[in-house]
Design an enzyme around this catalytic site. Structure first.
Site, PDB file in Angstrom:
ATOM      1  N   LEU A 111       0.861  -1.172   0.000  1.00  0.00           N
ATOM      2  CA  LEU A 111       0.000   0.000   0.000  1.00  0.00           C
ATOM      3  C   LEU A 111       0.899   1.224   0.000  1.00  0.00           C
ATOM      4  CD1 LEU A 111      -2.727  -0.852   2.705  1.00  0.00           C
ATOM      5  CD2 LEU A 111      -2.991  -0.918   0.221  1.00  0.00           C
ATOM      6  N   ASP A 112       0.468   2.298  -0.661  1.00  0.00           N
ATOM      7  CA  ASP A 112       1.231   3.539  -0.624  1.00  0.00           C
ATOM      8  C   ASP A 112       1.370   4.022   0.820  1.00  0.00           C
ATOM      9  OD1 ASP A 112       1.320   3.460  -3.350  1.00  0.00           O
ATOM     10  OD2 ASP A 112      -0.235   4.978  -3.664  1.00  0.00           O
ATOM     11  N   LYS A 113       2.386   4.802   1.060  1.00  0.00           N
ATOM     12  CA  LYS A 113       2.661   5.298   2.413  1.00  0.00           C
ATOM     13  C   LYS A 113       1.458   6.022   3.009  1.00  0.00           C
ATOM     14  CE  LYS A 113       5.849   8.279   5.008  1.00  0.00           C
ATOM     15  NZ  LYS A 113       7.081   9.114   4.928  1.00  0.00           N
TER      16      LYS A 113
END
Length: 390
Positions: free
Chosen positions: A165-167
Protein backbone atom coordinates in the site's frame (compact mmCIF):
# COMPACT_ATOMS: atom_id res chain seq x y z
CA UNK A 1 10.74 -47.04 9.13
CA UNK A 2 12.01 -43.98 10.97
CA UNK A 3 10.55 -40.66 9.83
CA UNK A 4 13.09 -38.20 8.46
CA UNK A 5 12.39 -34.66 9.73
CA UNK A 6 11.81 -31.93 7.12
CA UNK A 7 14.88 -30.04 5.95
CA UNK A 8 17.18 -31.45 8.65
CA UNK A 9 20.20 -33.49 7.70
CA UNK A 10 21.16 -36.57 9.70
CA UNK A 11 24.23 -36.31 11.88
CA UNK A 12 27.25 -36.56 9.59
CA UNK A 13 30.51 -38.28 10.31
CA UNK A 14 33.51 -36.06 10.99
CA UNK A 15 34.38 -34.37 7.72
CA UNK A 16 37.70 -33.17 6.38
CA UNK A 17 36.50 -29.65 5.70
CA UNK A 18 33.78 -27.31 6.88
CA UNK A 19 30.47 -27.94 5.15
CA UNK A 20 31.52 -31.33 3.78
CA UNK A 21 29.69 -34.58 4.52
CA UNK A 22 31.01 -38.00 3.53
CA UNK A 23 27.52 -39.55 3.53
CA UNK A 24 24.60 -39.47 1.14
CA UNK A 25 21.85 -37.48 2.85
CA UNK A 26 18.08 -37.88 2.79
CA UNK A 27 15.62 -35.03 3.36
CA UNK A 28 11.86 -35.04 3.68
CA UNK A 29 9.96 -32.23 1.90
CA UNK A 30 7.95 -30.20 4.41
CA UNK A 31 4.47 -28.76 3.92
CA UNK A 32 5.85 -25.22 3.46
CA UNK A 33 7.87 -26.40 0.46
CA UNK A 34 5.00 -28.17 -1.31
CA UNK A 35 5.03 -27.31 -5.03
CA UNK A 36 8.31 -25.39 -5.21
CA UNK A 37 11.11 -26.13 -7.70
CA UNK A 38 13.91 -28.41 -6.59
CA UNK A 39 16.56 -25.73 -7.14
CA UNK A 40 14.52 -23.38 -5.00
CA UNK A 41 14.42 -26.04 -2.27
CA UNK A 42 18.23 -26.09 -2.27
CA UNK A 43 18.32 -22.28 -2.00
CA UNK A 44 16.14 -22.45 1.08
CA UNK A 45 17.66 -25.37 2.94
CA UNK A 46 21.16 -25.94 1.56
CA UNK A 47 22.26 -22.49 0.35
CA UNK A 48 25.93 -23.50 0.40
CA UNK A 49 25.29 -25.83 -2.55
CA UNK A 50 25.36 -23.80 -5.76
CA UNK A 51 23.10 -24.22 -8.77
CA UNK A 52 25.93 -25.60 -10.91
CA UNK A 53 26.54 -28.37 -8.40
CA UNK A 54 22.84 -29.25 -8.28
CA UNK A 55 22.74 -29.34 -12.09
CA UNK A 56 25.79 -31.62 -12.25
CA UNK A 57 24.29 -34.00 -9.72
CA UNK A 58 21.10 -34.09 -11.77
CA UNK A 59 22.98 -34.81 -15.04
CA UNK A 60 24.93 -37.67 -13.46
CA UNK A 61 21.85 -39.20 -11.83
CA UNK A 62 23.04 -38.60 -8.27
CA UNK A 63 20.14 -36.30 -7.39
CA UNK A 64 16.92 -38.24 -6.84
CA UNK A 65 13.40 -37.63 -5.54
CA UNK A 66 11.58 -40.69 -4.19
CA UNK A 67 14.26 -42.82 -5.88
CA UNK A 68 13.74 -41.34 -9.38
CA UNK A 69 16.19 -39.10 -11.20
CA UNK A 70 15.33 -35.44 -10.80
CA UNK A 71 16.12 -32.17 -12.56
CA UNK A 72 16.58 -28.73 -10.93
CA UNK A 73 13.35 -27.48 -12.48
CA UNK A 74 11.21 -30.35 -11.17
CA UNK A 75 8.65 -29.45 -8.53
CA UNK A 76 8.61 -31.33 -5.24
CA UNK A 77 5.64 -32.30 -3.11
CA UNK A 78 5.23 -32.48 0.65
CA UNK A 79 6.33 -35.87 1.99
CA UNK A 80 8.70 -36.71 -0.85
CA UNK A 81 12.25 -37.82 -0.07
CA UNK A 82 15.19 -35.97 -1.64
CA UNK A 83 18.49 -37.84 -2.01
CA UNK A 84 21.43 -35.43 -1.80
CA UNK A 85 24.98 -36.66 -2.61
CA UNK A 86 27.85 -35.96 -0.21
CA UNK A 87 28.71 -32.28 -0.01
CA UNK A 88 31.86 -31.10 -1.76
CA UNK A 89 34.64 -28.87 -0.44
CA UNK A 90 34.25 -25.23 -1.39
CA UNK A 91 37.02 -22.79 -2.01
CA UNK A 92 37.51 -20.50 0.92
CA UNK A 93 35.60 -17.26 0.46
CA UNK A 94 35.90 -13.99 2.25
CA UNK A 95 33.10 -13.85 4.77
CA UNK A 96 30.44 -11.36 3.73
CA UNK A 97 29.31 -9.05 6.49
CA UNK A 98 25.80 -10.02 7.50
CA UNK A 99 23.40 -7.15 7.88
CA UNK A 100 21.52 -7.63 11.12
CA UNK A 101 18.08 -6.13 11.56
CA UNK A 102 17.89 -3.93 14.63
CA UNK A 103 15.89 -5.43 17.47
CA UNK A 104 12.42 -4.03 18.11
CA UNK A 105 11.56 -2.15 21.26
CA UNK A 106 8.58 -3.12 23.41
CA UNK A 107 6.70 -0.10 22.03
CA UNK A 108 7.39 -1.11 18.43
CA UNK A 109 6.28 -4.69 19.11
CA UNK A 110 3.09 -3.50 20.78
CA UNK A 111 2.42 -1.08 17.90
CA UNK A 112 2.91 -3.80 15.25
CA UNK A 113 0.74 -6.33 17.05
CA UNK A 114 -1.91 -3.68 17.63
CA UNK A 115 -2.35 -3.32 13.86
CA UNK A 116 -3.38 -6.99 13.46
CA UNK A 117 -7.07 -7.42 12.57
CA UNK A 118 -6.91 -11.06 11.36
CA UNK A 119 -4.59 -13.97 12.10
CA UNK A 120 -4.62 -17.65 11.18
CA UNK A 121 -2.02 -20.34 10.49
CA UNK A 122 -1.15 -18.96 7.04
CA UNK A 123 -2.07 -15.27 6.97
CA UNK A 124 -2.08 -12.06 8.94
CA UNK A 125 -4.00 -8.94 7.92
CA UNK A 126 -3.05 -5.62 9.46
CA UNK A 127 -4.81 -2.26 9.33
CA UNK A 128 -1.94 -0.05 8.19
CA UNK A 129 -2.19 3.55 9.40
CA UNK A 130 -1.60 6.45 6.98
CA UNK A 131 1.96 7.74 6.98
CA UNK A 132 3.59 4.33 7.52
CA UNK A 133 5.44 3.01 4.46
CA UNK A 134 5.12 -0.66 3.50
CA UNK A 135 8.83 -1.03 2.75
CA UNK A 136 11.97 0.98 3.41
CA UNK A 137 13.70 3.32 0.99
CA UNK A 138 15.64 6.56 0.84
CA UNK A 139 15.04 8.46 4.08
CA UNK A 140 12.43 5.86 5.11
CA UNK A 141 13.37 4.08 8.32
CA UNK A 142 9.91 3.35 9.72
CA UNK A 143 7.97 0.80 7.67
CA UNK A 144 5.85 -2.35 7.93
CA UNK A 145 8.67 -4.59 6.69
CA UNK A 146 10.83 -3.47 9.58
CA UNK A 147 8.14 -4.49 12.07
CA UNK A 148 7.47 -8.01 10.81
CA UNK A 149 9.67 -9.64 13.46
CA UNK A 150 6.95 -8.66 15.95
CA UNK A 151 4.38 -10.72 14.03
CA UNK A 152 6.00 -14.16 14.25
CA UNK A 153 3.78 -15.21 17.18
CA UNK A 154 3.74 -19.00 17.75
CA UNK A 155 5.27 -19.94 14.36
CA UNK A 156 8.63 -18.33 15.14
CA UNK A 157 9.27 -17.51 11.50
CA UNK A 158 9.29 -14.06 9.97
CA UNK A 159 6.16 -13.23 7.91
CA UNK A 160 6.53 -12.04 4.32
CA UNK A 161 4.97 -9.13 2.44
CA UNK A 162 3.03 -10.17 -0.66
CA UNK A 163 1.59 -6.81 -1.80
CA UNK A 164 1.91 -3.12 -0.93
CA UNK A 165 0.00 0.00 0.00
CA UNK A 166 1.23 3.54 -0.62
CA UNK A 167 2.66 5.30 2.41
CA UNK A 168 -0.30 7.67 2.75
CA UNK A 169 -2.92 5.01 1.98
CA UNK A 170 -4.39 3.29 5.03
CA UNK A 171 -6.14 -0.04 5.42
CA UNK A 172 -6.01 -3.79 4.94
CA UNK A 173 -2.58 -5.24 4.12
CA UNK A 174 -2.14 -9.01 3.94
CA UNK A 175 1.08 -10.67 5.15
CA UNK A 176 1.95 -14.35 4.57
CA UNK A 177 3.12 -16.36 7.59
CA UNK A 178 4.87 -19.22 5.74
CA UNK A 179 6.84 -19.69 2.53
CA UNK A 180 4.02 -21.81 1.11
CA UNK A 181 1.33 -19.21 1.76
CA UNK A 182 3.61 -16.43 0.45
CA UNK A 183 3.88 -18.21 -2.92
CA UNK A 184 0.14 -18.91 -2.92
CA UNK A 185 -0.92 -15.35 -2.11
CA UNK A 186 1.64 -13.81 -4.47
CA UNK A 187 0.13 -15.84 -7.30
CA UNK A 188 -3.38 -14.73 -6.28
CA UNK A 189 -2.37 -11.07 -6.47
CA UNK A 190 -0.45 -11.42 -9.75
CA UNK A 191 -3.31 -13.34 -11.41
CA UNK A 192 -5.89 -10.84 -10.06
CA UNK A 193 -8.00 -13.47 -8.30
CA UNK A 194 -7.61 -11.53 -5.05
CA UNK A 195 -10.19 -8.77 -4.65
CA UNK A 196 -9.31 -5.41 -3.12
CA UNK A 197 -11.90 -2.75 -2.33
CA UNK A 198 -10.91 0.82 -1.50
CA UNK A 199 -12.86 3.79 -0.19
CA UNK A 200 -12.02 7.32 -1.23
CA UNK A 201 -13.44 10.82 -0.97
CA UNK A 202 -12.98 12.67 -4.26
CA UNK A 203 -13.38 16.25 -5.38
CA UNK A 204 -16.66 16.78 -7.24
CA UNK A 205 -19.07 14.06 -8.35
CA UNK A 206 -18.53 11.72 -11.34
CA UNK A 207 -21.33 12.03 -13.92
CA UNK A 208 -21.63 8.22 -14.11
CA UNK A 209 -22.37 6.45 -10.82
CA UNK A 210 -20.84 3.09 -11.79
CA UNK A 211 -18.03 3.24 -14.31
CA UNK A 212 -14.81 1.67 -15.54
CA UNK A 213 -11.69 3.78 -16.12
CA UNK A 214 -9.40 2.28 -18.74
CA UNK A 215 -6.36 4.51 -19.17
CA UNK A 216 -2.76 3.23 -19.68
CA UNK A 217 -0.25 4.35 -17.06
CA UNK A 218 3.51 4.91 -17.30
CA UNK A 219 6.25 6.58 -15.26
CA UNK A 220 6.31 10.32 -15.80
CA UNK A 221 9.64 11.40 -17.36
CA UNK A 222 11.81 13.63 -15.23
CA UNK A 223 10.40 12.44 -11.91
CA UNK A 224 12.80 9.55 -11.34
CA UNK A 225 9.91 7.12 -11.33
CA UNK A 226 8.35 8.86 -8.32
CA UNK A 227 5.28 9.95 -10.26
CA UNK A 228 3.04 8.22 -12.79
CA UNK A 229 0.85 9.63 -15.56
CA UNK A 230 -1.57 8.56 -18.28
CA UNK A 231 0.38 7.66 -21.42
CA UNK A 232 -1.71 6.44 -24.36
CA UNK A 233 1.35 5.38 -26.39
CA UNK A 234 3.76 3.76 -23.92
CA UNK A 235 1.64 3.17 -20.81
CA UNK A 236 0.66 -0.25 -19.48
CA UNK A 237 -3.03 -1.21 -19.66
CA UNK A 238 -4.76 -0.15 -16.44
CA UNK A 239 -8.38 -0.63 -15.34
CA UNK A 240 -10.21 0.73 -12.32
CA UNK A 241 -13.87 0.30 -11.51
CA UNK A 242 -15.53 2.97 -9.40
CA UNK A 243 -18.97 3.21 -7.78
CA UNK A 244 -20.39 6.34 -6.16
CA UNK A 245 -21.59 5.54 -2.64
CA UNK A 246 -22.91 8.99 -1.67
CA UNK A 247 -22.51 12.60 -2.77
CA UNK A 248 -22.24 15.88 -0.87
CA UNK A 249 -24.02 18.11 -3.35
CA UNK A 250 -21.55 18.87 -6.12
CA UNK A 251 -18.71 19.43 -3.68
CA UNK A 252 -17.44 15.89 -3.10
CA UNK A 253 -18.32 12.22 -3.43
CA UNK A 254 -17.61 9.12 -1.41
CA UNK A 255 -16.62 6.40 -3.87
CA UNK A 256 -15.67 2.73 -3.86
CA UNK A 257 -12.68 1.78 -6.04
CA UNK A 258 -11.75 -1.68 -7.29
CA UNK A 259 -8.42 -1.99 -9.13
CA UNK A 260 -8.55 -4.61 -11.90
CA UNK A 261 -4.82 -4.13 -12.56
CA UNK A 262 -2.02 -3.29 -10.13
CA UNK A 263 -0.10 -0.28 -11.43
CA UNK A 264 1.78 2.08 -9.14
CA UNK A 265 -0.52 4.87 -7.85
CA UNK A 266 -3.22 3.57 -10.22
CA UNK A 267 -6.28 4.71 -8.25
CA UNK A 268 -4.82 8.16 -7.63
CA UNK A 269 -3.80 8.67 -11.26
CA UNK A 270 -7.12 7.43 -12.67
CA UNK A 271 -9.33 9.57 -10.44
CA UNK A 272 -7.26 12.67 -11.14
CA UNK A 273 -7.36 11.90 -14.88
CA UNK A 274 -11.17 11.96 -14.99
CA UNK A 275 -11.24 15.25 -13.10
CA UNK A 276 -12.02 13.94 -9.62
CA UNK A 277 -8.75 13.74 -7.65
CA UNK A 278 -8.74 12.07 -4.25
CA UNK A 279 -9.07 14.56 -1.43
CA UNK A 280 -5.65 15.26 0.08
CA UNK A 281 -3.71 13.96 -2.94
CA UNK A 282 -1.71 17.05 -3.84
CA UNK A 283 0.75 14.95 -5.85
CA UNK A 284 -1.81 14.20 -8.55
CA UNK A 285 -4.56 16.74 -7.88
CA UNK A 286 -2.48 19.81 -7.05
CA UNK A 287 -4.09 22.58 -5.02
CA UNK A 288 -7.51 21.51 -6.30
CA UNK A 289 -7.31 18.27 -4.28
CA UNK A 290 -8.12 19.95 -0.97
CA UNK A 291 -11.43 20.94 0.59
CA UNK A 292 -11.84 23.96 2.82
CA UNK A 293 -13.31 23.97 6.29
CA UNK A 294 -12.75 21.12 8.74
CA UNK A 295 -11.77 18.50 6.14
CA UNK A 296 -8.29 17.09 6.82
CA UNK A 297 -5.52 17.69 4.30
CA UNK A 298 -4.40 14.05 4.67
CA UNK A 299 -4.98 11.51 1.91
CA UNK A 300 -8.53 10.12 1.86
CA UNK A 301 -7.78 6.69 0.36
CA UNK A 302 -8.37 3.57 2.43
CA UNK A 303 -8.08 -0.16 1.63
CA UNK A 304 -11.42 -1.14 3.13
CA UNK A 305 -11.63 -4.83 2.23
CA UNK A 306 -9.43 -7.65 1.03
CA UNK A 307 -10.78 -11.01 -0.10
CA UNK A 308 -8.54 -13.84 -1.27
CA UNK A 309 -8.72 -17.62 -1.38
CA UNK A 310 -6.95 -19.32 1.52
CA UNK A 311 -4.23 -21.95 0.82
CA UNK A 312 -5.90 -24.32 3.31
CA UNK A 313 -9.38 -23.84 1.81
CA UNK A 314 -12.04 -21.18 2.28
CA UNK A 315 -11.24 -17.49 2.10
CA UNK A 316 -9.63 -14.64 3.92
CA UNK A 317 -12.23 -11.86 3.82
CA UNK A 318 -11.41 -8.91 6.08
CA UNK A 319 -12.56 -5.30 6.43
CA UNK A 320 -10.40 -2.58 7.97
CA UNK A 321 -11.84 0.30 10.00
CA UNK A 322 -11.23 3.86 8.81
CA UNK A 323 -8.51 6.08 10.28
CA UNK A 324 -9.74 8.98 12.40
CA UNK A 325 -9.30 11.74 9.80
CA UNK A 326 -11.23 9.82 7.12
CA UNK A 327 -14.12 8.95 9.45
CA UNK A 328 -14.31 12.57 10.66
CA UNK A 329 -14.45 13.84 7.07
CA UNK A 330 -17.32 11.48 6.20
CA UNK A 331 -19.30 12.76 9.17
CA UNK A 332 -18.44 16.39 8.38
CA UNK A 333 -19.69 15.96 4.80
CA UNK A 334 -22.93 14.37 6.00
CA UNK A 335 -22.28 10.85 4.75
CA UNK A 336 -23.88 7.84 6.44
CA UNK A 337 -21.14 5.39 7.48
CA UNK A 338 -23.45 2.37 7.20
CA UNK A 339 -23.88 2.98 3.45
CA UNK A 340 -20.29 2.21 2.55
CA UNK A 341 -20.05 -1.55 2.12
CA UNK A 342 -21.53 -2.29 -1.30
CA UNK A 343 -21.82 -5.97 -2.25
CA UNK A 344 -19.45 -7.32 -4.87
CA UNK A 345 -21.15 -8.32 -8.11
CA UNK A 346 -20.90 -12.04 -7.37
CA UNK A 347 -22.47 -11.47 -3.94
CA UNK A 348 -25.68 -10.03 -5.40
CA UNK A 349 -28.53 -12.49 -5.74
CA UNK A 350 -30.42 -11.88 -8.96
CA UNK A 351 -32.95 -13.64 -11.13
CA UNK A 352 -31.67 -15.14 -14.40
CA UNK A 353 -31.98 -12.76 -17.32
CA UNK A 354 -33.31 -13.76 -20.74
CA UNK A 355 -29.70 -14.06 -21.94
CA UNK A 356 -28.84 -16.31 -18.97
CA UNK A 357 -31.78 -18.59 -19.85
CA UNK A 358 -30.60 -18.81 -23.47
CA UNK A 359 -27.10 -19.80 -22.34
CA UNK A 360 -28.51 -22.49 -20.06
CA UNK A 361 -30.69 -23.84 -22.90
CA UNK A 362 -27.74 -23.92 -25.32
CA UNK A 363 -25.58 -25.74 -22.77
CA UNK A 364 -28.35 -28.30 -22.16
CA UNK A 365 -28.83 -28.90 -25.89
CA UNK A 366 -25.07 -29.40 -26.27
CA UNK A 367 -25.05 -32.03 -23.51
CA UNK A 368 -27.99 -33.85 -25.15
CA UNK A 369 -26.18 -33.95 -28.51
CA UNK A 370 -23.01 -35.30 -26.87
CA UNK A 371 -25.07 -37.99 -25.14
CA UNK A 372 -26.64 -39.08 -28.42
CA UNK A 373 -23.25 -39.30 -30.14
CA UNK A 374 -22.04 -41.47 -27.27
CA UNK A 375 -25.02 -43.79 -27.67
CA UNK A 376 -24.34 -44.24 -31.40
CA UNK A 377 -20.67 -45.04 -30.77
CA UNK A 378 -21.60 -47.66 -28.16
CA UNK A 379 -23.80 -49.64 -30.57
CA UNK A 380 -22.23 -52.46 -32.58
CA UNK A 381 -22.43 -52.62 -36.42
CA UNK A 382 -25.29 -55.11 -36.35
CA UNK A 383 -27.26 -53.04 -33.89
CA UNK A 384 -26.81 -49.99 -36.14
CA UNK A 385 -28.23 -51.85 -39.17
CA UNK A 386 -31.13 -53.23 -37.16
CA UNK A 387 -31.87 -49.73 -35.87
CA UNK A 388 -31.99 -48.35 -39.44
CA UNK A 389 -34.33 -51.17 -40.54
CA UNK A 390 -36.75 -50.29 -37.79
Amino acid sequence: MAKVPAAKAPVAKPSPAKGVSLDVRQFRVGADDDGIRLDRWFQRHLPDIGFNTVSRWARTGQLRVDGARAAPGDRVAAGQSIRVPPAEPKAAEAAKPRRERPGLSDDQTAFAQGMVIHRDAQAIVINKPPGLATQGGTKTDEHVDGLLDALEFELEQRPKLVHRLDKDTSGALLVARTARSAAYFAKAFSSRTARKVYWAIVIGVPSINDGMIELPIAKQPGTGGEKMHVDEEEGLPSRTRYRVIERAGNRAAWVELQPHTGRTHQLRVHMAAIGHPIVGDGKYGGKDAFLSGTISRKMHLHARRIRVDHPDGGRVDVRADLPEHFAASLISLGFELSAGDLPLDEEVERKPTREDEKKIARAHAKQVRKGRRGERRSRGPGEERDFRKR
